[in-house]
Every structure is written in structure tokens, then in C-alpha cells.
Scaffold this motif. Sequence first.
Motif, short mmCIF file in Angstrom:
data_model
loop_
_atom_site.label_atom_id
_atom_site.label_comp_id
_atom_site.label_asym_id
_atom_site.label_seq_id
_atom_site.Cartn_x
_atom_site.Cartn_y
_atom_site.Cartn_z
N ASN A 298 18.06 31.89 -6.74
CA ASN A 298 17.54 30.89 -7.66
C ASN A 298 17.33 31.48 -9.05
OD1 ASN A 298 15.08 29.26 -8.89
ND2 ASN A 298 16.06 27.95 -7.38
N VAL A 299 16.78 32.70 -9.11
CA VAL A 299 16.59 33.34 -10.42
C VAL A 299 17.96 33.55 -11.08
CG1 VAL A 299 15.91 35.49 -11.57
CG2 VAL A 299 14.38 34.45 -9.90
N VAL B 50 5.21 37.64 -5.48
CA VAL B 50 4.85 37.01 -6.75
C VAL B 50 3.62 36.12 -6.62
CG1 VAL B 50 7.17 37.14 -7.72
CG2 VAL B 50 6.47 35.08 -6.56
N ARG B 51 3.41 35.57 -5.45
CA ARG B 51 2.19 34.75 -5.31
C ARG B 51 0.95 35.62 -5.47
NH1 ARG B 51 5.04 32.17 -1.07
NH2 ARG B 51 3.76 33.26 0.47
N PHE C 194 15.23 33.58 -3.32
CA PHE C 194 14.49 33.97 -4.52
C PHE C 194 15.46 34.52 -5.57
CE2 PHE C 194 11.99 36.63 -7.31
CZ PHE C 194 10.80 35.92 -7.48
N THR C 195 16.22 35.54 -5.16
CA THR C 195 17.17 36.15 -6.09
C THR C 195 18.22 35.14 -6.52
OG1 THR C 195 16.85 38.22 -4.89
CG2 THR C 195 18.72 38.12 -6.38
N LYS D 273 19.46 30.12 -12.33
CA LYS D 273 18.78 29.57 -13.51
C LYS D 273 18.97 30.47 -14.72
CE LYS D 273 15.49 26.65 -11.11
NZ LYS D 273 14.17 26.60 -10.45
N THR E 226 15.00 42.00 -8.85
CA THR E 226 15.18 40.70 -9.50
C THR E 226 15.52 40.89 -10.98
OG1 THR E 226 13.53 39.80 -7.99
CG2 THR E 226 14.11 38.45 -9.88
N GLU F 51 10.76 30.89 -15.19
CA GLU F 51 11.95 30.85 -14.35
C GLU F 51 13.13 31.45 -15.12
OE1 GLU F 51 12.41 27.38 -11.70
OE2 GLU F 51 10.95 26.45 -13.03
N ALA G 271 12.72 31.56 0.10
CA ALA G 271 12.29 32.64 -0.79
C ALA G 271 12.22 33.96 -0.04
CB ALA G 271 10.95 32.31 -1.42
N GLU G 272 11.93 33.90 1.25
CA GLU G 272 11.85 35.13 2.04
C GLU G 272 12.81 35.06 3.22
OE1 GLU G 272 7.47 36.99 1.25
OE2 GLU G 272 7.88 34.86 1.41
N GLU H 96 4.87 26.41 -10.61
CA GLU H 96 3.55 26.31 -9.99
C GLU H 96 3.14 27.63 -9.35
OE1 GLU H 96 6.15 24.46 -8.74
OE2 GLU H 96 5.96 22.71 -10.05
N LYS I 287 4.53 28.83 -5.93
CA LYS I 287 5.96 29.03 -5.73
C LYS I 287 6.33 30.52 -5.63
CE LYS I 287 7.73 24.86 -5.75
NZ LYS I 287 8.51 24.30 -6.84
N GLY I 288 7.43 30.79 -4.97
CA GLY I 288 7.92 32.16 -4.92
C GLY I 288 7.68 32.81 -3.57
N ASP I 289 7.86 34.11 -3.52
CA ASP I 289 7.62 34.82 -2.28
C ASP I 289 6.21 35.43 -2.31
OD1 ASP I 289 7.94 36.84 -4.09
OD2 ASP I 289 9.79 37.61 -3.23
N LYS I 290 5.87 36.14 -1.24
CA LYS I 290 4.52 36.70 -1.12
C LYS I 290 4.18 37.60 -2.31
CE LYS I 290 4.43 37.21 3.74
NZ LYS I 290 5.34 38.13 4.38
N LEU J 219 8.17 36.34 -13.57
CA LEU J 219 9.45 35.72 -13.20
C LEU J 219 9.45 35.29 -11.74
CD1 LEU J 219 12.31 34.91 -14.03
CD2 LEU J 219 13.06 37.23 -13.47
N THR J 220 9.67 34.00 -11.50
CA THR J 220 9.73 33.51 -10.15
C THR J 220 10.61 32.27 -10.08
OG1 THR J 220 8.43 32.82 -8.21
CG2 THR J 220 7.51 32.32 -10.36
N ILE J 221 10.46 31.47 -9.01
CA ILE J 221 11.43 30.38 -8.83
C ILE J 221 10.79 28.99 -8.93
CG2 ILE J 221 12.93 31.81 -7.44
CD1 ILE J 221 11.96 30.34 -4.96
#
Lengths: 349, 349
Positions: A232-233, B192-193, A229-230, A236, B230, B212, A147-148, B184, B187-190, B179-181
Motif C-alpha cells: 500500500n505504501v 506503527v500503531r 503494508f509495504t 500510494k 518501508t 501515507e 497489514a500483517e 486514522e 490504521k497500519g500494523d502493530k 508513514l503508514t497506510i
Amino acid sequence: MSESRPVALDAMGGDHAPHEIVAGAVHAVRERGLPVVLVGSPRVLYEALADHDATKEIPIVRAEEALEMDEGALASLRRPRSSIAIACHLVRRGDACAVVSAGSTAGIVTTGRLRLKGQQGVLRPAIAVDLPTLPAPAVLLDAGANAEVKPEMLVQFAHLGATYAELAHGIEDPKVGLLTIGSEAEKGDKLVRRAHELLQGSPGITFAGNVEGHDLLTGKVDVITTDGFTGNVALKTMEGAVRYAFAELRQAISESRLARLGAAMQRSRLRELHRRLDAEAHGGAVLLGLNGTVVIAHGASRAQGISAACRLAADLSAAGVVNAIGERMAATSRSHRLWWSSHGGDRLE
Amino acid sequence: MSESRPVALDAMGGDHAPHEIVAGAVHAVRERGLPVVLVGSPRVLYEALADHDATKEIPIVRAEEALEMDEGALASLRRPRSSIAIACHLVRRGDACAVVSAGSTAGIVTTGRLRLKGQQGVLRPAIAVDLPTLPAPAVLLDAGANAEVKPEMLVQFAHLGATYAELAHGIEDPKVGLLTIGSEAEKGDKLVRRAHELLQGSPGITFAGNVEGHDLLTGKVDVITTDGFTGNVALKTMEGAVRYAFAELRQAISESRLARLGAAMQRSRLRELHRRLDAEAHGGAVLLGLNGTVVIAHGASRAQGISAACRLAADLSAAGVVNAIGERMAATSRSHRLWWSSHGGDRLE
């Protein structure tokens, strides 16, 4: 094709495990002539194989634990005897040619990194997926392992993807695009602006510049590099949009009797089309950059999808994708180091 | 509907400027009864209006400069007399109700921020687009104004989008997704968390959790908040995928004579469907958070798209979207500040 070692198939991962996984193994063995070993709970798998009269055709390797689909990456650390960990172990020992799993992507990535280790010089493994472009599929990576990322990793993903495009799709000198939000070099965020600089003139990479979301399915480039991250978005979103278009279409078709007639006539062509767009049919995603071939089948895979994933895994192993990546990394590492340092890139490793 | 001030239409921006823009203005005035002023080069516009016999129906406001489609955001600073800058100026002075432009998005965003300024309490304006979900469109933002954001901005985008969904689509208490991956929270990067933490229990927002890419077109939520990088990739990927599905379909349909017959029967329904999926038909994207209504029409817009964008701009202005956002920001700012500081959020501005 000369590969005789079996594919190690994680029988406990996936929405329809173990029954559809076992059915997929039976299909791979009987219809494709691929050797497969099932990894999981012997009692459960023996019973499932018995349903297919296949207890003598397919060996079972014991794994008493399994990663649940909703367990986080950390579960991989707590479960050294999970079915996916044992499958990786078989590859590491040379008893299997590749791993196939339909389990949780995060679990596969973490377990793969832990058990197979990253290849020398590879900063991070990445998930590569084939997009249904013509004449050959375009390879998108990373589709969700990281993701990063740092800009240097996007350059490495380009190398991983190019090796894969060459071997799996026979593309010589693949064109690489960087996914961002504008075609000009200065567009995007800090990450992609820096990656653009690094990719430009990067030895061993044919950089075709920035690409945008609407370029993914046009075949403009052979490899698309992006962060997980990008990627996967985007992947999907693409799947959702194609599903949406078909649902809309199906509704439009069935709404009047005349239209229904037309639909009947088209049914065969539409079925063909649907199959090509179906993510499952072409086997799955590939985790590149580890000391072993790992194919991640769709979580919802049924027997056909699992069998296709086994085919893909065996083919990639036979084609020597791990070695090819190793050689490419070794060949470019010196020139990369020189080039990066002369362009002010951070030293990583 | 009670709005009598004209829409200020940037006649020099867009792939088909000025002729299709002028034709769009003529359509808006004659077919929709909307007052419009054209902003741009008087000589050029007078001639274009003469082609439609419309020189007496549509006033021209002089702007001697224009932003080129491929000029970066900085050009906005160098061109205080560009057509988009003058259009913003007309809104600022109260001489027009809204701005419509099909020019470069970066140019519109930068000029808008410079000339109209952000609304009090708004950290960054964001581009909102309607996705073709049913029964009401889902609002995705930011679709590209801000490639780099802070978590707090994602909360504000949720507010901007919710206000827009309420006013433009009549949705009470819109459900907001991040919007994330993965679905849960972890999940995701810093980014979005952290945004997930902030959105949870954030006053005034009905947070429905993570979404997603494949949820964008299912209508699962009414508002989708994401960063502009994104969001832009997702939006363009979606457009590309729908275009791809239709191209594949068209090919499947025309390949045999029987199929062609079927296609003829379906033509009317397919046309309807295509129109609903066509980004241009519903007018364009809306730049929210400025002291004035700004609609960004698709760069490739032709007359119909421009006319639809004028309709959207006039409707939003009449509905008072700027005031509604101002009130929401004022109402939530105190509780937000308290809530943020108690949750360790950064203080911004």
C-alpha cells in the motif's frame, strides 16, 4: 463474454456516491452493454436513475444501510444489510456475477471475507492492482488487505497474482518477484528472507528473485508479491510521485510563452499519456481469493471509473478467475504441503 | 564554514570508483574550495590524481582493502583496514570532519556503527534523505539502515530527523509524520500503531499524525519517520516512478516533428527540473546518530555527485549536527524515560 448475470454495483460507497455511481451504471449498461444491478436505498437510487431516464433499464436491489467511508472494518459486522453486504449476498446466491464497490477498502475486504468467505486453501484474500508497465501490466499484491502477514501468505499471494496475470493479461508462466530492499537473498527483514526461501523452488511458481522499489514500473517481473503494508505504501508513493512529476512538468511548460506554444503542440500526446497513468481508467483493484469476484474501484471514482470497474468485474467473472484460483490451490496444495514440511515451513490452515 | 579539517572521501566505494570519486575530489577542491583527503590504494589513487594534475593538491591516506559493492554487512567486520573503515577512523581521531562514501550502504552503516559508535542515548543510527518538496525538502528516515525496528526507534528517528531538518533546512519546530497506510490512528500494523501512541504527546516532537505514500512529496510534513524497510521501498519506488514519468514524457515529446520542436523550446526548463529531481544532485543520504558525520553518496555517483556529497558533509559538520543531536538526546532522555514508562513503553538500554 457469455456471462449474462449482472454486476452487483454498491451504489452507496465512494466519495461521489450515489450520483456518480448511478451515472457509471448507466454508462456501463448503455455504452458497454453490461447488465448491472444497483444496490442501495431504493428511493435515492430511483431518483438518480430518473435523472438519466434509466429507471426501466437498471434494476435496484434494496439495502437500507451503507458503510461510511471512514468507518473501520468492524462496521461490516454491525451492518449485515449494508449495500456492500447485500451486493456480496447477490453473488453468493448466484444472482450476480461480481461485486463492484468504490467504498472504503477496509469495509469491502471485511465484508467480502464475511459474506463470500475465503476460497478453500486460501489463507487470506489479497488486493491485486495493475501497474502501468508495457507490454502487459505488472500485478502488485497485496496492496492493502493485510497489514500483517506470514511468509506462507506471500507465497500464496504469488499464486493468486500469477493466476490473475495469466487470465487477465494472458501471460503464460508469469515471473514472480518478491518486493524487498536489496536484490540478494539475505536482504530485507525476517519476513521476506523466509518468504524468499519458500518461494525458491516452490512448485508452480516461476520465482525471479527479489525486486526493489525501482523495479516496479520496469516490467522486470509480471507479479510482485508483498505484504499489504509495504504494498500500500509503495502504490500510494508511486501515485504521488507520478502526480508530482506531472505537476512539476505542467508548471515548467506554462511558465513562458514559448513553452506554452510547445505545450499546445504536445497536448494530445500528453493527454493520452496521462490517461494511461491514471489509476481510475483501468477500473480498480481486484480482491482475489474469495468465493466471488470483487472489484474495488478508487474511492474518488466518477462515472467513467465505475463503468470501467464494471467491465473489469464482468470480464474477470467470465474468464472464471475464481475457479482458476480454486484449481490452482487444489493442484498445488498437496505438493506445497509436502514441499513446505520438507523445508520446515509452518503448517497453516 | 569555519571548518578547516578535510572531508575523508572513501575513494574505493561506488560503481565508478576510483576514477569518478577522484574526479569528484578534484572538483570539490578546485570548484568549491573544500579540503578533501582520499582514502584508498595509494598507487591507484596517485595515478588517478596524476590524470588531473592534482597529486600535490589532494592528500592520500592509505587503505589496502576495500568493501565490494555486493559484500554483505559482515565484510565490515572482516576488513578493519578497508577504505571506509580508515575514513571513519580519521573522523574518530579528529583528523577529518566527515566521511563521504558511495560504497555499499550496508557496508557503510555497519562500518560506521563499528568504528564511530552510536551517540549516547541513540538506539540505532538512521539514514535520512531529502525529498524534493518545496519550499524546503522533507526529510525521510530511516531510508534503509534498519530493516527491523521497535516502536521506540521510530520516535528516535523523529528526533534525529527533526534535528537535521532544523539544522540543514532551517525549519523551526519541524512537523513530524508517521508513514503508514491510513490517516486514522488505528490504521497500519502493530509497529506503527504503537509508534503512533508513543509519538502523540512525545516531548520535543511536533507530531502531525499519520501520513501515507501520496503525502511524501506534498510537503505536508517536514519529517517522515518510518522503518528502514518501508522507507527504502518508498524511496526507491519514488525514484522509479519519477524516472518512469520522465521516460514516458520523453517518448511522447520525440514522437512527432512538431513535438520535437516543442521539446527544444522547453529543453532548458526541463533540464532544470530534472536536476532538482535527480537524487544525486543534492549530495546523498546522511547517516544520523553516530559520533561523526557520514554522508552516503548514491552508488552510481559521478564526479558532480561526489563533489556535492563533500559539500553536504562539510556543511553538516560545520553546522554541528552531531552535537545538536547529542544535546537533543540528553535534553529529551529524562522526560522521555518518564513519559515512556508512564505509557508502558519498553525500557531499552
